[in-house]
Design an enzyme around this catalytic site. Structure first.
Site, PDB file in Angstrom:
ATOM      1  N   SER A 128      31.692  27.016  47.656  1.00  0.00           N
ATOM      2  CA  SER A 128      31.897  27.084  46.214  1.00  0.00           C
ATOM      3  C   SER A 128      33.149  26.285  45.873  1.00  0.00           C
ATOM      4  CB  SER A 128      32.088  28.544  45.784  1.00  0.00           C
ATOM      5  OG  SER A 128      32.626  28.648  44.487  1.00  0.00           O
ATOM      6  N   TYR A 141      36.712  36.755  45.816  1.00  0.00           N
ATOM      7  CA  TYR A 141      35.670  35.771  46.089  1.00  0.00           C
ATOM      8  C   TYR A 141      36.273  34.511  46.698  1.00  0.00           C
ATOM      9  CZ  TYR A 141      31.675  32.661  45.269  1.00  0.00           C
ATOM     10  OH  TYR A 141      30.635  31.772  45.418  1.00  0.00           O
TER      11      TYR A 141
END
Length: 228
Positions: A128, A141
């Site tokens: 990501s 995250y």
């Protein structure tokens, strides 16, 4: 008789994982990893040579992968995103995020490493933009994705006969993104995000780069520009 190469894709029930499975389907036998048995069965029926692999990725054992003797491609696509500021996140969120986004990746890779070695295979970690930059509210995250990046870098050096690619997509038009935008309290703008097919094509390009090419990192951003 020609034997198709095998690709195992996690998170194949929907989103990027399902798109990656479809991208590999014309050339590979695809093992579809995920928890939703019905969704996996439906996708397997749609593809020319695929089988569902219903599994809880955080609890995979040697018995679960016993039939995988040779593995040409392993795509880690499953993941979870829970946002929150550090002062508000309980330890359970950190544990759950790390367990799926990192520990499950490391353990599955360990279990299928002999099969990957036999094929001189390719490991793809769908990371990501949060694996390159941590923003407020994204600590858990981002930490898991920074760690996933470190895992891929170490695997690449420890297993020189394998190819290891980290893909860093920006925001993608998925159910997970809808959840993220709800958590952010922002509108969902699908036309400003990457499509799952664009990410799948990037994964396929890394695998098809050629035996003499090792594409180690690939960053994708929506052409519409950054989303706030």
């Amino acid at each position: 008789m020609f034997e198709r190469p095998t690709a195992l894709v996690t998170g194949a029930t929907r989103g990027v994982g399902a798109a990656v499975a479809r991208a590999f389907a014309p050339t590979h036998h695809v093992i579809l990893g995920g928890r939703d048995e019905q969704a996996l069965a439906a996708l397997a029926a749609e593809l020319p040579d695929a089988r569902p692999w219903p599994v809880e990725l955080t609890e995979v054992t040697e018995a679960d992968v016993a039939g995988v003797e040779r593995l040409d491609v392993l795509v880690h696509s499953a993941g979870v995103t829970t946002l929150g500021r550090i002062g508000e996140l309980p330890a359970s969120v950190w544990r759950d995020t790390m367990t799926l986004n990192l520990f499950a990746v490391a353990d599955l890779t360990r279990l299928v490493l002999p099969a990957l070695r036999r094929a001189r295979g390719h490991v793809i970690c769908v990371n990501s933009g949060a694996g390159l930059r941590a923003n407020p509210g994204w600590a858990a995250y981002a930490a898991s994705k920074f760690a996933l990046r470190a895992f891929a870098d170490a695997l690449r050096q420890e297993e020189p006969d394998l190819r290891v690619t980290t893909v860093y997509p920006g925001r993608i038009d998925t159910d997970m993104q809808r959840s993220v935008r709800e958590q952010e309290g922002q509108a969902y703008e699908a036309d400003r995000y990457l499509t799952v097919d664009s990410v799948a094509r990037a994964v396929l390009a890394a695998v098809n780069a050629g035996p003499d090419a090792h594409l180690t990192e690939l960053t994708l951003r929506p052409s519409a520009g950054p989303v706030t």
